[in-house]
Design a protein around this motif. Sequence first.
Motif, PDB file in Angstrom:
ATOM      1  N   VAL A 181       0.882  -1.164   0.000  1.00 25.79           N
ATOM      2  CA  VAL A 181       0.000   0.000   0.000  1.00 25.79           C
ATOM      3  C   VAL A 181       0.919   1.213   0.000  1.00 25.79           C
ATOM      4  CG1 VAL A 181      -1.817   1.287   1.180  1.00 25.79           C
ATOM      5  CG2 VAL A 181      -1.778  -1.220   1.326  1.00 25.79           C
ATOM      6  N   ILE A 182       0.701   2.117  -0.941  1.00 29.10           N
ATOM      7  CA  ILE A 182       1.509   3.329  -1.045  1.00 29.10           C
ATOM      8  C   ILE A 182       0.581   4.531  -0.862  1.00 29.10           C
ATOM      9  CG2 ILE A 182       1.291   3.394  -3.557  1.00 29.10           C
ATOM     10  CD1 ILE A 182       4.127   4.477  -3.708  1.00 29.10           C
ATOM     11  N   VAL A 183       1.078   5.543  -0.146  1.00 25.11           N
ATOM     12  CA  VAL A 183       0.315   6.767   0.059  1.00 25.11           C
ATOM     13  C   VAL A 183       1.240   7.939  -0.272  1.00 25.11           C
ATOM     14  CG1 VAL A 183      -1.112   8.135   1.619  1.00 25.11           C
ATOM     15  CG2 VAL A 183      -0.927   5.665   1.983  1.00 25.11           C
ATOM     16  N   LEU A 184       0.908   8.681  -1.305  1.00 29.16           N
ATOM     17  CA  LEU A 184       1.694   9.838  -1.705  1.00 29.16           C
ATOM     18  C   LEU A 184       1.559  10.927  -0.643  1.00 29.16           C
ATOM     19  CD1 LEU A 184       3.402  11.260  -3.911  1.00 29.16           C
ATOM     20  CD2 LEU A 184       1.227  12.030  -4.909  1.00 29.16           C
ATOM     21  N   CYS A 185       2.693  11.400  -0.140  1.00 34.31           N
ATOM     22  CA  CYS A 185       2.692  12.435   0.893  1.00 34.31           C
ATOM     23  C   CYS A 185       3.021  13.814   0.337  1.00 34.31           C
ATOM     24  CB  CYS A 185       3.698  12.081   1.989  1.00 34.31           C
ATOM     25  SG  CYS A 185       3.340  10.537   2.842  1.00 34.31           S
ATOM     26  N   SER A 186       3.793  13.875  -0.733  1.00 26.96           N
ATOM     27  CA  SER A 186       4.219  15.141  -1.332  1.00 26.96           C
ATOM     28  C   SER A 186       3.109  15.753  -2.180  1.00 26.96           C
ATOM     29  CB  SER A 186       5.438  14.911  -2.227  1.00 26.96           C
ATOM     30  OG  SER A 186       6.525  14.408  -1.503  1.00 26.96           O
ATOM     31  N   ARG A 233      -2.746  12.610  -3.557  1.00 28.41           N
ATOM     32  CA  ARG A 233      -2.088  12.874  -2.280  1.00 28.41           C
ATOM     33  C   ARG A 233      -2.988  12.408  -1.133  1.00 28.41           C
ATOM     34  NH1 ARG A 233      -0.141  18.587   0.329  1.00 28.41           N
ATOM     35  NH2 ARG A 233       1.539  17.699   1.605  1.00 28.41           N
ATOM     36  N   PHE A 234      -2.398  11.688  -0.197  1.00 27.85           N
ATOM     37  CA  PHE A 234      -3.037  11.177   1.024  1.00 27.85           C
ATOM     38  C   PHE A 234      -4.081  10.100   0.756  1.00 27.85           C
ATOM     39  CE2 PHE A 234      -2.289  15.774   2.521  1.00 27.85           C
ATOM     40  CZ  PHE A 234      -0.974  15.525   2.860  1.00 27.85           C
ATOM     41  N   SER A 235      -4.105   9.513  -0.421  1.00 27.65           N
ATOM     42  CA  SER A 235      -5.072   8.478  -0.757  1.00 27.65           C
ATOM     43  C   SER A 235      -4.346   7.139  -0.932  1.00 27.65           C
ATOM     44  CB  SER A 235      -5.816   8.856  -2.037  1.00 27.65           C
ATOM     45  OG  SER A 235      -6.789   7.889  -2.340  1.00 27.65           O
ATOM     46  N   THR A 280       9.441  13.089  -5.128  1.00 30.93           N
ATOM     47  CA  THR A 280       8.305  12.987  -4.210  1.00 30.93           C
ATOM     48  C   THR A 280       8.684  12.097  -3.034  1.00 30.93           C
ATOM     49  OG1 THR A 280       7.375  11.039  -5.293  1.00 30.93           O
ATOM     50  CG2 THR A 280       6.617  13.179  -6.090  1.00 30.93           C
ATOM     51  N   ARG A 281       7.834  12.104  -2.033  1.00 30.27           N
ATOM     52  CA  ARG A 281       7.962  11.189  -0.886  1.00 30.27           C
ATOM     53  C   ARG A 281       6.633  10.493  -0.692  1.00 30.27           C
ATOM     54  NH1 ARG A 281      11.352  14.107   3.985  1.00 30.27           N
ATOM     55  NH2 ARG A 281      13.379  14.002   2.946  1.00 30.27           N
ATOM     56  N   ASP A 282       6.722   9.211  -0.324  1.00 33.08           N
ATOM     57  CA  ASP A 282       5.503   8.464  -0.066  1.00 33.08           C
ATOM     58  C   ASP A 282       5.706   7.516   1.110  1.00 33.08           C
ATOM     59  OD1 ASP A 282       6.333   5.694  -1.225  1.00 33.08           O
ATOM     60  OD2 ASP A 282       6.711   7.068  -2.888  1.00 33.08           O
ATOM     61  N   PHE A 283       4.586   7.138   1.714  1.00 35.60           N
ATOM     62  CA  PHE A 283       4.559   6.191   2.821  1.00 35.60           C
ATOM     63  C   PHE A 283       4.225   4.827   2.242  1.00 35.60           C
ATOM     64  CE2 PHE A 283       1.896   4.330   6.382  1.00 35.60           C
ATOM     65  CZ  PHE A 283       2.980   3.998   7.187  1.00 35.60           C
ATOM     66  N   ASN A 284       4.968   3.800   2.673  1.00 32.33           N
ATOM     67  CA  ASN A 284       4.784   2.442   2.166  1.00 32.33           C
ATOM     68  C   ASN A 284       4.485   1.471   3.295  1.00 32.33           C
ATOM     69  OD1 ASN A 284       5.702   2.312  -0.815  1.00 32.33           O
ATOM     70  ND2 ASN A 284       7.151   3.683   0.190  1.00 32.33           N
TER      71      ASN A 284
END
Length: 182
Positions: free
Chosen positions: A59-64, A80-82, A101-105
């Motif tokens: 699951v990836i969530v774009l933070c930038s 973003r944030f989805s 960009t930065r994302d949460f994984n």
Amino acid sequence: MSYNIIRFADATTMPWLGGGGITHELARHPAEGDFAWRLSVAEVQQDGAFSRLDGVDRVIVLCSPGRMVLHTPEPQPLERFSPYAFDGGTQIDCTVPDGPTRDFNVMTRRGVYVADVTTVVGARREVEVPTDAEVFVFCMDGVLSGGVELGTFDLAQLDARTTVDASHGAAAVVVLTTMPLG
């Protein structure tokens, strides 16, 4: 109630196997060897292929605020944030039209753990902690307050019900549940 807080500044940082970015590992289980689950922040510095991770659900969530598009093979623009879930074994190319960009994984070993990732943006939310799950709150942007105080890219593992106040930021809530044996 206590929290295990992992500050972004204390994350383990490593380059991607194929180049093109770096990963900041915040938490994983187990600590050594192949992970059953892993939580991290990725810095995508240029267009390129994602590493294939057979047997891993992601699951990836774009933070930038910048754009990121996954090509699976059809273009999948991330919002973003989805949260966006996909099979880690799929060949995926990524483009970052606006630059890095930065994302949460969130990565889980298929058949061992399953992840439920939801987001809280500009609001407050009560977070339950089921007895059969591990629950984390990740600050995607700004500052989180309430039962736990987190800055951008900090992570907290919860051990009891708490309030996440993302009135001045955005949070990802991750519930990791073990799969039944058999």
